[in-house]
Design an enzyme around this catalytic site. Structure first.
Site: not given
Length: 1141
Positions: A237, A477
């Site tokens: 990510c 994330h």
């Protein structure tokens, strides 16, 4: 205007009413920040807000409200209604042009002990399911005492009502047994006089983006936004977010397209892989893949599951691309876009002297701790340090001088990356921590004040991107908020999903700190429940980590659109061909339910097969057989299939020469011919054949033989009941090759196996009477020898079974003709194939210098003995196998090498311990020692350091000593390796063992070190004269910790306590001994930390410690309160990024 909310409590005697909001200026005027203070009273006499005003309960989420509405519904005869009715609707009412009602389950929905209440849209089920109809509603539902509305229970929610989700609410609004019990210190219950009042307050929100509170089922990013995202390979990510931010800078994209890649391979060329990624983002309708890009980095699958720091990745990628652009049209593009300059200087205050140097920067790292926003951080960045007193600067030609030291920017880049230092190193915790403090950033920014001289044009920047990290130091994330142009809308790029977003989501939601809405809601709760202390909301762990600003004056150049001529022709041709192929595959996948995928095995395929069965369709542990794959509509007949096959084969083959068998997976995981199809099946569809004869497999698998017309078995004739068809393989041990030898038809199962020997000799090209060994290939690990005098029935051979055979060689032939005697029989051949294993050998991470750092990949037999494994590794490394130690992944963590047993083989090693079995890993770690491993039975390695008077550590180093070595031997070897120790030849030394930062044991000169554990550390220190004991004195062990004794850090030491000395004096000696700086000495606390689970006791200045009864494992603990140390480099992952190509 941004608002902070905080609250305070009035003391008794103050006005006992809610004061008006007081507004006063706060610190920085740049953000026009104010404080609103809600003043509460601990004994407030205010009645709680009427429940009909549920707007006070609904949190303000910063969205535009289209309409608010309150609806009341009184249910009479509650007792009988709740007994007789499971489901009840209120009368309909209208809000925002739509009809609504309250849905009630008096005895619970899906459970029987709670009251369930929902808000139901009457219109939603009647709307087209493929349409865009929806209404976004924030609402509160409550059950209320109809006489006293201060008695109620409520819950709030927000929902996007649509044809698929027409009602929303609460399965557990309140327990049924609480309905008739007096609540909140009153005499009233929720249900009173057999009546229950239900109230709903609705707030219909304006859906600016069109996707507010969308559940993203069947969501299409391209349709919704015009953009696509990236697939996440596991933990990529961070890379996806950065690549999106680079893609939307057309100047960068254009420079990337100029790199020549005509003859490059996408998995080995970073520029080509990046060009492909950018092209996919522009032209694809589905998320782009980054597998080829990461492969071009030289990464494997494990690298894709390792999260890295986004700023570090950006720097490494830019460095690599800058080098790749040299000599191309794109040369210099990265410097033009991203590189600025700053000057670090030291300037004397009293004489004309300045020392300075100019340096490049690709990004600016800004402190978050102690700063309210970007402007504060820039001021902190260029803040001036005064060098005076003991810190005077040694100026060349002028001696020691008072001076000013600092940094100032000389030029700023068009694209400015600002990395927010949210990750810092905490010395007390001996680990990285994340700073979640509130930190604001503006949409527009002027940086003129931070340049060395006034710029010719204003340095005005606008915010282009916010890269956000959600999580903590252990993981998290990344996503990106970007706007492709200055006045464009904001979009959120979260891996494969792209969504339009609101201004609040970009700014307020990612400032960090406590949410203003949560602060306000907590203040309102405090008003409603003054007798309860409402906790302050926690800080949000989702916050901005990197900001990207674009200089306003360069916007037109940077965002100039690309034309067709900016993409090299070969790229367009290549990528368009790939896109069309992907669309074809996608179409096939979408239409797959209309077709039968048929895998056709021909005899030519079988003749090339060298493994188990007649072919290998999908077991990737062995070579896959390249069969013929054909696609037929499900209603295609068997006759049509045969016609298609003879067209594919060609060569004048006719249908009557085909024998077609179904191939079916057996329970023992083999695939064998099962049913011979005949002319009676001609009108049967292929899907019917698949469902009837091989329904466990999604594909239809068929084996097609081509025979002579009029052969032994006519394809169209049914087989006799007692007949068999056996398939043959011949193994030649002189060449180590197994090959297909055709099929043999056995008219009767009672026939002897010897009857087929002439056929076997002929098929293998052997003379008659050649002795043979016959085996049945049952499954890969079961190759059973057959007794040829048995019948086929007694040998339990059936249709589709395989007989393997080879010559029964004489001893002379065995010695003279067989080169590899480990596979002299078909049994050994298959055993080797079944048990072969690719094992990766990696060097064990170690502090010891070594030349053996290469990674090996070896094909080995699972049953290979331990010594043979070492020999193979030693051969590849050109190292003595007797000096090699192996470690499993679990053993690496526990520092335990693989122990050799009498029958230890490779399979035993790979499956040692629960962790290795769980991971099913074929990775081992090796270490080449300076001595033979057998010597470690008598010797061992010990990690040891020397600590000088200033608590400076020398080492650690690893020493090889005998297992029963005395301390004196250890000290002697340490001195021999570290020759520059700051001690005299006659210095008195002591050795002690440390575990978890606490002293466990002291060793005398003649003590053995055999008891030292593998996870222990040994320290040597000099015994200082001032540490000697006098009458009445005693020693105590001291260690450092943070907040709790279990969180130890630093180097412990032995300390003398003086008779009659108050702790106020002992403290000063401890601070000096521990080398605590003046500023840190005042921030520490001292405790007596007893052994076991007893609580530490803080030491008072008047305490006298000498003479106190200290047990063997009692300590003095130094608690470092609020002490931390920053490091320059922010790290979010323990392993640095490397791009290998």
């Amino acid at each position: 205007m941004k608002e902070y909310l905080q609250w305070t409590t009035l003391q008794p005697g103050d006005p006992d009413t809610l004061k008006h909001l007081i507004t006063k200026p706060k610190l920085s005027s740049q953000y026009q920040t104010t404080i609103r203070t809600l003043i509460l009273t601990p004994t407030s006499k205010l009645t709680a807000a009427r429940v009909s005003e549920l707007r006070d309960i609904l949190p303000d989420i910063g969205l535009e409200v289209e309409e608010e509405f309150t609806h009341r519904w009184l249910v009479d005869k509650w007792a009988s209604t709740s007994r007789q009715t499971k489901k009840l609707y209120s009368p309909e009412f209208e809000c925002n042009g739509a009809k609504w009602r309250i849905l009630l389950f008096p005895t619970g929905n899906q459970q029987s002990d709670t009251l369930s209440v929902f808000l139901d849209s009457v219109d939603a089920p009647m709307m087209p399911k493929d349409g865009a109809w929806h209404i976004c509603v924030q609402f509160s539902l409550a059950i209320v005492n109809y006489k006293n509305e201060a008695v109620y229970r409520s819950s709030t929610a927000q929902h996007r009502f649509n044809p698929y989700e027409a009602d929303w609410g609460f399965n557990h609004l309140v327990k049924l047994n609480q309905l008739v019990v007096p609540l909140d210190g009153t005499n009233h219950s929720l249900v009173e006089d057999d009546q229950a009042l239900f109230i709903v307050h609705m707030r219909v929100m304006k859906d600016v983006t069109g996707y507010l509170w969308h559940n993203y089922i069947n969501y299409d990013s391209k349709v919704a936004t015009g953009f696509v995202g990236f697939k996440n390979q596991g933990a990529t990510c961070y890379m996806n977010s950065l690549l999106q931010s680079l893609y939307f800078i057309p100047y960068f994209r254009k420079a990337t397209y100029t790199i020549p890649t005509d003859n490059d391979s996408p998995t080995k060329s970073i520029p080509l892989a990046l060009q492909r990624v950018f092209y996919q983002l522009e032209h694809s309708n589905t998320p782009a893949a980054t597998i080829e890009l990461t492969k071009s980095f030289g990464w494997d699958a494990a690298d894709s599951f390792m999260q890295h720091d986004i700023q570090e990745f950006n720097r490494v990628l830019q460095d690599n691309l800058e080098a790749k652009m040299l000599g191309t049209k794109g040369e210099g593009a990265i410097r033009k876009l991203f590189v600025g300059e700053y000057k670090s200087y030291i300037k004397c205050m009293d004489v004309e002297y300045e020392s300075s140097r100019i340096e490049d920067f690709y990004d600016v790292q800004l402190n978050v701790k102690g700063c309210q926003g970007v402007a504060d951080s820039f001021k902190d960045y260029i803040s001036v340090e005064t060098l005076e007193g003991e810190n005077k600067y040694q100026a060349e030609g002028f001696g020691l001088q008072n001076a000013k030291k600092g940094v100032v920017f000389t030029s700023l880049p068009p694209v400015l990356f600002l990395q927010l230092k949210r990750f810092e190193y905490d010395v007390e915790k001996d680990s990285m921590i994340k700073i979640n403090d509130r930190y604001e950033y503006p949409a527009e920014l002027n940086l003129d004040a931070f340049l060395e001289s006034q710029p010719a044009t204003p340095q005005n920047y606008w915010l282009y991107g916010v890269l956000v990290h959600s999580g903590d130091i252990t993981g998290g994330h990344y996503c990106a908020f970007l706007r492709p142009a200055k006045n464009d809308k904001w979009f959120k790029f979260d891996d494969d999903r792209v969504t339009p977003c609101l201004h609040r989501e970009v700014f307020e939601d990612n400032f960090g700190g406590e949410s203003l809405a949560a602060l306000k809601q907590a203040a309102q709760l405090q008003l409603q429940q003054p007798q309860v202390t409402i906790p302050k909301p926690t800080k949000r762990f989702t916050n901005a980590y990197m900001l990207i600003y674009i200089r306003d004056g360069d916007s037109n150049t940077i965002f100039a659109p690309l034309g067709d001529e900016d993409v090299q022709d070969h790229l367009r041709v290549r990528f368009e061909a790939e896109r069309l192929e992907q669309e074809r595959i996608k179409k096939e996948r979408e239409e797959a339910h209309l077709y039968v995928n048929t895998k056709v095995l021909l005899e030519d395929h079988v003749l090339k097969h060298r493994g188990f069965d007649l072919c290998n369709f999908e077991n990737k542990a062995y070579p896959i057989t390249p069969v013929l794959t054909m696609r037929f509509k499900k209603d295609e007949t068997f006759a049509g299939f045969k016609e298609a096959v003879i067209k594919e084969i060609g060569g004048g083959v006719t249908v009557d020469r085909l024998s077609v068998w179904t191939l079916v997976g057996r329970q023992n995981k083999t695939v064998r011919p099962d049913t011979l199809l005949n002319s009676s099946d001609d009108n049967t569809t292929l899907e019917q054949i698949r469902q009837k004869l091989s329904n466990l497999c999604p594909d239809l698998r068929l084996f097609v033989e081509i025979g002579d017309a009029g052969g032994i078995t006519m394809p169209g004739s049914p087989k006799p009941e007692k007949s068999l068809s056996i398939f043959l393989k011949y193994y030649d041990p002189t060449t180590s090759i197994v090959r297909y030898a055709g099929k043999v038809h056995i008219p009767n199962k009672s026939s002897k196996i010897t009857e087929i020997l002439p056929i076997l000799w002929e098929r293998a090209g052997l003379p008659s009477k050649t002795p043979l060994l016959l085996f049945e290939e049952v499954k890969p690990d079961m190759i059973d020898e057959l007794k040829i005098k048995q019948s086929f029935a007694h040998a339990e051979l059936g249709d589709g079974d395989i007989i393997c055979y080879q010559r029964d060689m004489t001893a002379f032939e065995y010695v003279s003709q067989i080169e590899d005697k480990s596979i002299a029989t078909i049994q050994q051949y298959f055993d080797t194939m079944h048990n072969r294993n690719v094992v990766v050998f990696k060097p064990r991470p170690s502090d010891r210098p070594t030349k053996f750092v290469q990674e090996l990949e070896l094909m080995l037999h699972k049953k290979m003995p331990y010594d043979d494994v070492l020999s193979k590794v030693g051969e590849k490394l050109s190292a003595d196998p007797l000096k090699i130690q192996l470690f499993t992944t679990a053993g690496l963590m526990n520092k335990l090498a693989v122990k050799k047993g009498e029958k230890t083989n490779l399979n035993d090693i790979l499956n040692t311990g629960f962790y290795n079995q769980l991971m099913a890993t074929n990775v081992l770690y090796y270490e080449v020692l300076d001595i033979e491993v057998s010597e470690l039975e008598k010797n061992r390695y010990v990690r040891i350091s020397f600590v000088d008077h200033s608590m400076h550590e020398w080492g650690p180093i690893e020493l090889l000593v005998s297992k029963g070595a005395h301390t004196s031997e250890l000290v002697r070897k340490f001195k021999a390796q570290v020759s520059d120790l700051p001690i005299g030849p006659k210095a008195e030394l002591r050795v002690y063992e440390v575990i978890a930062h606490k002293i466990q044991k002291f060793f005398g000169h003649t003590d053995s070190i055999s008891s030292v554990g593998v996870n222990s550390r040994l320290y040597i220190e000099e015994v200082l004269p001032e540490d000697k004991l006098h009458k009445g004195d005693m020693y105590v062990n001291v260690f450092h910790f943070n907040q709790h004794p279990s969180r130890g850090h630093g180097i412990p030491f032995k300390f003398p306590l003086r008779k009659g000395e108050p702790f106020s004096a002992t403290r000063e000696r401890l601070i000096a001994r521990a080398q605590l700086q003046d500023k840190d000495g005042g921030k520490v606390k001292f405790f007596v930390v007893p052994s076991g689970f007893a609580q530490p006791t803080e030491i008072l200045d008047s305490d006298v410690l000498a003479g106190r009864n200290f047990a063997a494992y009692d300590y003095i603990g130094i608690d470092h309160v609020g002490w931390s140390e920053k490091i320059v480099k922010d790290v979010n992952a323990g392993v640095g990024i490397k791009i290998k190509n």
